[in-house]
Write a protein that holds these residues in place. Sequence first.
Motif, PDB file in Angstrom:
ATOM      1  N   TYR A  79       0.827  -1.205   0.000  1.00 46.97           N
ATOM      2  CA  TYR A  79       0.000   0.000   0.000  1.00 46.97           C
ATOM      3  C   TYR A  79       0.868   1.264   0.000  1.00 46.97           C
ATOM      4  CZ  TYR A  79      -2.916   3.686   2.027  1.00 46.97           C
ATOM      5  OH  TYR A  79      -3.556   4.873   2.280  1.00 46.97           O
ATOM      6  N   LYS A  84       1.158   4.125  -2.943  1.00 50.49           N
ATOM      7  CA  LYS A  84       0.961   5.548  -2.672  1.00 50.49           C
ATOM      8  C   LYS A  84       2.169   6.361  -3.113  1.00 50.49           C
ATOM      9  CE  LYS A  84      -1.946   7.270  -0.520  1.00 50.49           C
ATOM     10  NZ  LYS A  84      -3.185   7.976  -0.945  1.00 50.49           N
ATOM     11  N   ARG A 115      -5.785   1.632  -3.181  1.00 47.11           N
ATOM     12  CA  ARG A 115      -7.142   1.400  -2.671  1.00 47.11           C
ATOM     13  C   ARG A 115      -7.450  -0.091  -2.596  1.00 47.11           C
ATOM     14  NH1 ARG A 115     -11.875   0.051  -4.406  1.00 47.11           N
ATOM     15  NH2 ARG A 115     -11.101  -0.171  -6.519  1.00 47.11           N
ATOM     16  N   ALA A 149      -5.666  -1.607   0.382  1.00 47.87           N
ATOM     17  CA  ALA A 149      -6.325  -1.221   1.635  1.00 47.87           C
ATOM     18  C   ALA A 149      -7.649  -1.953   1.811  1.00 47.87           C
ATOM     19  CB  ALA A 149      -6.545   0.294   1.651  1.00 47.87           C
ATOM     20  N   TRP A 158      -4.847   1.959   9.638  1.00 50.58           N
ATOM     21  CA  TRP A 158      -4.441   2.515   8.345  1.00 50.58           C
ATOM     22  C   TRP A 158      -5.307   1.974   7.220  1.00 50.58           C
ATOM     23  CZ3 TRP A 158      -2.972  -0.573   4.311  1.00 50.58           C
ATOM     24  CH2 TRP A 158      -2.648  -1.906   4.609  1.00 50.58           C
ATOM     25  N   ALA A 165      -7.813   4.367   5.108  1.00 48.31           N
ATOM     26  CA  ALA A 165      -7.626   4.477   3.660  1.00 48.31           C
ATOM     27  C   ALA A 165      -8.867   4.006   2.904  1.00 48.31           C
ATOM     28  CB  ALA A 165      -6.401   3.674   3.228  1.00 48.31           C
TER      29      ALA A 165
END
Length: 539
Positions: free
Chosen positions: A161, A165, A174, A177, A189, A193
Amino acid sequence: MVRLVIFAIIVLLLGYGFSWLADRPGDLSLVWSGQLYQTKLIVAASALIALIAAVMVAWWLVRVIWTSPHSVTRYFRARKRDRGYQALSTGLIAAGAGNALMARKMAARSRGLIRADQEPLIALLEAQAALIEGRHDEARAKFEAMANDPETRELGLRGLYLEAKRLGANEAARQYAEKAAENAPYLPWAAQATLESRSQAGRWDDAIRLLEQQKAARVIEKAEADRLRAVLLTARATEKLENDPSGARDDATHALKLSDDLEPAAIVAAKALFREDKLRKAASILEQAWKANPHPEIGATYVRARSGDSAADRLKRAEKLEALRPNNVESLLVVAQAALDIKDFGKARAKAEAAARIEPREAAFLLLADIEEAETGDQGRVRHWLAQALKAPRDPAWVADGFVSDKWLPLSPVTGRLDAFVWKAPFGHVEGPVEEGTAISIEGALKTLPPVREARQESPVNDHRIIELERAATIAEAARPAAPPVTPAPAKSAGDKPAKETADTQAAEPRPFFGGAPDDPGVRNTTIEPEPKTRLRLF
């Protein structure tokens, strides 16, 4: 502690037993192989206990000797494992400090001392070392391997992740997450997210459901969860306002119950009630919100509740808001604007000046400029108020992560953070370019306000003369004959002048306009010069 208590109890029991036997003396006789053995009872009990202790010590010695090879092997294995964990700990500290060389060295030493399948932190250390050295492909491969292992799945998904990012692959981030939140909704987190991604996509129902899971798992506090739920409900109510006013009303009122200081929720609830012709209830919601925190958007919504109302009705509602929060800048500005709409310049000016005395802000001076424009039209005075507005502190606005918006939004367009917008003066625009040693005040602005100028008007007589002169010049240009051709003189005598000089003299003489005599009263005594190309304007 428990063992100590048990040992103390056993000792007490033994002491009590020996004391009990000592108080009851007796003899113990044993006949064995025709022999009679006789002793005291206390001696026999002591011998029995000593025999049991001797057997236990002998068994322990035999067990130690029997298991000594395995014990020695286990000792050296534990020592090796301890050295491996020491190297692993040193490597993780080096990775955290950014020492890539030490982290890589300790990772290799840890892999040599500890089996990698037994300690997944070795893979984490190698991935961190690769990230520090800039080998992101190797780091992603390590994180993917950890994501496939059930024991390290969450750790691997977080690494993937963060890498997504970093690369700007928001869709991949996404998905990672979402996958982590499905398996472990208690991860802050992943839940945060996923909540932000669902909110950005407008999936308000899914976001609210995930927020409830976080609240049940105690990932976030109850107060924070209620605030975020109120923001999500307000966002959903805003989307429903046009097509589903009743649903928007329910969501907005629920949001107000969760967070009563959320002004956008009060505005959406009031607008939905206005669409249902429930004016009194909508006004009550706005009045309560205005009492808690006067906001210009609340004031505008309250004053313009019904589009068909006259300006006088809007002024009455503005004065009601002022009665709810007297001596407030926003209250005074709302009344001043409503008074300006009805052209009550005296009241509008008085309220705007009062607001500027309380807080010399940009909106107050801009409103004074509008009042001056509507009342006197004096551009000098209007520019004076505009100059004061440029130097005054700026008005509050919806600000999130340095981004200034003209309306409230549930998410920050910069970072995607939920509930990021705050009503405050924009950072870096708190004040205008004020010179050092000067301060903005309404009293100083009124002292330097220029007097009202009288509007300058053109005289009708002068306008008439301008039109006549322009018309006469145009006609003369069109009627002027061409210059006659110059012919040489047949003879040159002493008393005669040259023909060229005669022609030049004739051309230089002025000609009467339309051929009339200068003293003819019916003809204008105006002559045309040889080169009149400019127009005369009289003032």
